[in-house]
Design an enzyme around this catalytic site. Sequence first.
Site, PDB file in Angstrom:
ATOM      1  N   GLY A 126      -8.942  -1.066 -10.014  1.00  0.00           N
ATOM      2  CA  GLY A 126      -9.038  -1.476  -8.610  1.00  0.00           C
ATOM      3  C   GLY A 126      -9.708  -0.487  -7.672  1.00  0.00           C
ATOM      4  O   GLY A 126      -9.623  -0.658  -6.452  1.00  0.00           O
ATOM      5  N   LYS A 146       1.761  -6.345   6.990  1.00  0.00           N
ATOM      6  CA  LYS A 146       0.517  -7.126   6.905  1.00  0.00           C
ATOM      7  C   LYS A 146       0.679  -8.565   7.410  1.00  0.00           C
ATOM      8  O   LYS A 146      -0.286  -9.153   7.898  1.00  0.00           O
ATOM      9  CB  LYS A 146      -0.014  -7.132   5.470  1.00  0.00           C
ATOM     10  CG  LYS A 146      -0.660  -5.810   5.066  1.00  0.00           C
ATOM     11  CD  LYS A 146      -1.327  -5.926   3.701  1.00  0.00           C
ATOM     12  CE  LYS A 146      -1.918  -4.597   3.277  1.00  0.00           C
ATOM     13  NZ  LYS A 146      -2.627  -4.670   1.996  1.00  0.00           N
ATOM     14  N   THR A 173      -0.762  -1.623   6.816  1.00  0.00           N
ATOM     15  CA  THR A 173      -0.318  -1.645   5.431  1.00  0.00           C
ATOM     16  C   THR A 173       1.151  -2.049   5.354  1.00  0.00           C
ATOM     17  O   THR A 173       1.759  -2.433   6.360  1.00  0.00           O
ATOM     18  CB  THR A 173      -0.625  -0.284   4.740  1.00  0.00           C
ATOM     19  OG1 THR A 173      -0.352  -0.431   3.351  1.00  0.00           O
ATOM     20  CG2 THR A 173       0.190   0.867   5.303  1.00  0.00           C
ATOM     21  N   TYR A 218      -5.451   1.501  -9.167  1.00  0.00           N
ATOM     22  CA  TYR A 218      -6.590   2.428  -9.287  1.00  0.00           C
ATOM     23  C   TYR A 218      -6.182   3.820  -9.772  1.00  0.00           C
ATOM     24  O   TYR A 218      -7.033   4.689  -9.931  1.00  0.00           O
ATOM     25  CB  TYR A 218      -7.380   2.528  -7.967  1.00  0.00           C
ATOM     26  CG  TYR A 218      -6.540   2.665  -6.738  1.00  0.00           C
ATOM     27  CD1 TYR A 218      -6.052   3.892  -6.332  1.00  0.00           C
ATOM     28  CD2 TYR A 218      -6.224   1.542  -5.983  1.00  0.00           C
ATOM     29  CE1 TYR A 218      -5.278   4.015  -5.210  1.00  0.00           C
ATOM     30  CE2 TYR A 218      -5.439   1.641  -4.856  1.00  0.00           C
ATOM     31  CZ  TYR A 218      -4.973   2.877  -4.466  1.00  0.00           C
ATOM     32  OH  TYR A 218      -4.192   2.983  -3.351  1.00  0.00           O
ATOM     33  N   ARG A 263       7.313 -12.570 -12.434  1.00  0.00           N
ATOM     34  CA  ARG A 263       8.692 -12.385 -12.904  1.00  0.00           C
ATOM     35  C   ARG A 263       9.617 -13.326 -12.125  1.00  0.00           C
ATOM     36  O   ARG A 263      10.388 -14.070 -12.707  1.00  0.00           O
ATOM     37  CB  ARG A 263       9.072 -10.914 -12.671  1.00  0.00           C
ATOM     38  CG  ARG A 263      10.437 -10.531 -13.101  1.00  0.00           C
ATOM     39  CD  ARG A 263      10.650  -9.063 -12.912  1.00  0.00           C
ATOM     40  NE  ARG A 263      10.496  -8.623 -11.521  1.00  0.00           N
ATOM     41  CZ  ARG A 263      10.690  -7.392 -11.104  1.00  0.00           C
ATOM     42  NH1 ARG A 263      10.996  -6.449 -11.942  1.00  0.00           N
ATOM     43  NH2 ARG A 263      10.547  -7.073  -9.833  1.00  0.00           N
ATOM     44  N   GLY A 275       2.992 -10.914  -5.056  1.00  0.00           N
ATOM     45  CA  GLY A 275       3.153 -10.145  -3.821  1.00  0.00           C
ATOM     46  C   GLY A 275       1.899 -10.242  -2.962  1.00  0.00           C
ATOM     47  O   GLY A 275       1.086 -11.163  -3.135  1.00  0.00           O
TER      48      GLY A 275
HETATM   49  P1  NAP Z   1       4.186  -6.211  -3.740  1.00  0.00           P
HETATM   50  O1  NAP Z   1       3.907  -7.164  -2.646  1.00  0.00           O
HETATM   51  O2  NAP Z   1       5.355  -5.307  -3.663  1.00  0.00           O
HETATM   52  O3  NAP Z   1       4.292  -7.073  -5.119  1.00  0.00           O
HETATM   53  C1  NAP Z   1       4.670  -6.464  -6.330  1.00  0.00           C
HETATM   54  C2  NAP Z   1       4.511  -7.440  -7.485  1.00  0.00           C
HETATM   55  O4  NAP Z   1       4.782  -6.723  -8.704  1.00  0.00           O
HETATM   56  C3  NAP Z   1       5.489  -8.617  -7.445  1.00  0.00           C
HETATM   57  O5  NAP Z   1       4.851  -9.762  -7.953  1.00  0.00           O
HETATM   58  C4  NAP Z   1       6.605  -8.157  -8.404  1.00  0.00           C
HETATM   59  O6  NAP Z   1       7.297  -9.205  -9.039  1.00  0.00           O
HETATM   60  C5  NAP Z   1       5.792  -7.421  -9.452  1.00  0.00           C
HETATM   61  N1  NAP Z   1       6.614  -6.470 -10.191  1.00  0.00           N
HETATM   62  C6  NAP Z   1       7.116  -5.293  -9.737  1.00  0.00           C
HETATM   63  N2  NAP Z   1       7.821  -4.688 -10.722  1.00  0.00           N
HETATM   64  C7  NAP Z   1       7.766  -5.505 -11.811  1.00  0.00           C
HETATM   65  C8  NAP Z   1       8.281  -5.425 -13.124  1.00  0.00           C
HETATM   66  N3  NAP Z   1       9.003  -4.376 -13.536  1.00  0.00           N
HETATM   67  N4  NAP Z   1       8.008  -6.444 -13.985  1.00  0.00           N
HETATM   68  C9  NAP Z   1       7.266  -7.490 -13.596  1.00  0.00           C
HETATM   69  N5  NAP Z   1       6.750  -7.625 -12.353  1.00  0.00           N
HETATM   70  C10 NAP Z   1       6.990  -6.637 -11.472  1.00  0.00           C
HETATM   71  O7  NAP Z   1       2.926  -5.244  -3.988  1.00  0.00           O
HETATM   72  P2  NAP Z   1       1.381  -5.524  -3.653  1.00  0.00           P
HETATM   73  O8  NAP Z   1       1.063  -5.022  -2.308  1.00  0.00           O
HETATM   74  O9  NAP Z   1       1.069  -6.936  -3.993  1.00  0.00           O
HETATM   75  O10 NAP Z   1       0.678  -4.503  -4.701  1.00  0.00           O
HETATM   76  C11 NAP Z   1       0.705  -4.763  -6.081  1.00  0.00           C
HETATM   77  C12 NAP Z   1      -0.201  -3.775  -6.817  1.00  0.00           C
HETATM   78  O11 NAP Z   1      -1.550  -3.925  -6.398  1.00  0.00           O
HETATM   79  C13 NAP Z   1       0.169  -2.316  -6.558  1.00  0.00           C
HETATM   80  O12 NAP Z   1       0.112  -1.615  -7.774  1.00  0.00           O
HETATM   81  C14 NAP Z   1      -0.909  -1.816  -5.621  1.00  0.00           C
HETATM   82  O13 NAP Z   1      -1.199  -0.445  -5.848  1.00  0.00           O
HETATM   83  C15 NAP Z   1      -2.101  -2.678  -6.028  1.00  0.00           C
HETATM   84  N6  NAP Z   1      -3.039  -2.874  -4.906  1.00  0.00           N
HETATM   85  C16 NAP Z   1      -4.297  -2.382  -5.034  1.00  0.00           C
HETATM   86  C17 NAP Z   1      -5.205  -2.551  -4.002  1.00  0.00           C
HETATM   87  C18 NAP Z   1      -6.588  -1.994  -4.143  1.00  0.00           C
HETATM   88  O14 NAP Z   1      -7.256  -1.807  -3.114  1.00  0.00           O
HETATM   89  N7  NAP Z   1      -7.066  -1.747  -5.345  1.00  0.00           N
HETATM   90  C19 NAP Z   1      -4.828  -3.231  -2.828  1.00  0.00           C
HETATM   91  C20 NAP Z   1      -3.535  -3.746  -2.740  1.00  0.00           C
HETATM   92  C21 NAP Z   1      -2.638  -3.547  -3.792  1.00  0.00           C
HETATM   93  P3  NAP Z   1       8.611  -9.904  -8.389  1.00  0.00           P
HETATM   94  O15 NAP Z   1       8.101 -10.830  -7.349  1.00  0.00           O
HETATM   95  O16 NAP Z   1       9.246 -10.588  -9.532  1.00  0.00           O
HETATM   96  O17 NAP Z   1       9.445  -8.784  -7.812  1.00  0.00           O
END
Ligand code: NAP
Length: 294
Positions: free
Chosen positions: A255, A71, A67, A234, A156, A133
């Site tokens: 999710g 990754k 994680t 989720y 963003r 992300g």
């Molecule tokens: P990450 O790599 O840290 O990416 C975060 C994303 O959120 C980036 O695009 C970031 O934009 C955006 N963001 C954060 N704060 C923001 C704000 N205030 N306004 C607008 N955009 C904002 O995280 P990730 O691993 O991709 O995870 C993202 C989400 O998916 C999390 O909530 C996680 O819980 C969920 N997820 C769920 C599963 C599942 O199994 N259901 C699996 C993986 C992830 P910038 O690039 O502009 O900073």
Amino acid sequence: MHEIDGNTRVLGIIGNPVRHTMSPVIHHFLAEQMGDNLAYLPFEVQNDIHTAVKGAYALGIAGMNVTVPYKSAVMEALTDIDDEAAKIGAVNTLVRTEHGFKGYNTDVTGLRRELREAGITVAGERVVILGAGGAARAAAMMCASDGACELYLINRNQEKARALAEAVQNGIGSGTSAGPEIRVLGLEELERLQGNGYIAFQCTSVGLFPNTDEAVTESREFYRQLKCAVDLIYTPRQTRFMKLAEAEGAKAVNGSMMLIGQAIASYELWTGHTVPDQVVKELLGELTEKGLIG
Ligand code: NAP
């Protein structure tokens, strides 16, 4: 749970932070239901992921989840990588092989399961990905390989969305299909989205517990353009993003099934067993009852 003995297979998750993970609960539940003798532990790796993977292999560890933040970095420590994981550029599952660990991306398998259970298909559809992300990357790559015709990448930070667009183009370049038309927008440019009937994947962390009154956008016009809204979050069970989409007539899902789906896909890779649908249902009930998913 099976008693731990000399034959217990050890599995685990490496990341940092990792103490909040619910993966041990999921995998021990599955092991109990499936009658497998295994133990699944969290391993917080401070920085040297390469040494951690080598050590895990030397210790005979049967498989690992990976994680945040490893990754992508973990890929250099592997002897083999599944084609789809290589295209996504991220691995969340390591499977022990004769000479080292092979890497897979079961996040994408989990997302496909989520869509299947919700009756949503992306083939021939127009798709919006919010975020750039790790999760957005898996969603974008999945939509491109599963035949979406149009892909809007909205983030963003537009630079990151552009880099994702390039990665998706390169991924398609190594495949057989022509791939979708890809466009990049900043979050403040949502009004440039043309037409309607979109499937939106909410892949940002906005709206995640405890900030449940937030959504990545409040634009009613945007939500009106959607027919389906998939929020990867989720907790809570119904995010503000989902509420706003539903208020404009779109179907909305969270999710949870992606989370469970990725765990099941990893479990099946490690054990060679197929987890029956009834066990999946019971797992969903168990996690909801324990308050681990919304
Ligand atoms: P990450 O790599 O840290 O990416 C975060 C994303 O959120 C980036 O695009 C970031 O934009 C955006 N963001 C954060 N704060 C923001 C704000 N205030 N306004 C607008 N955009 C904002 O995280 P990730 O691993 O991709 O995870 C993202 C989400 O998916 C999390 O909530 C996680 O819980 C969920 N997820 C769920 C599963 C599942 O199994 N259901 C699996 C993986 C992830 P910038 O690039 O502009 O900073």
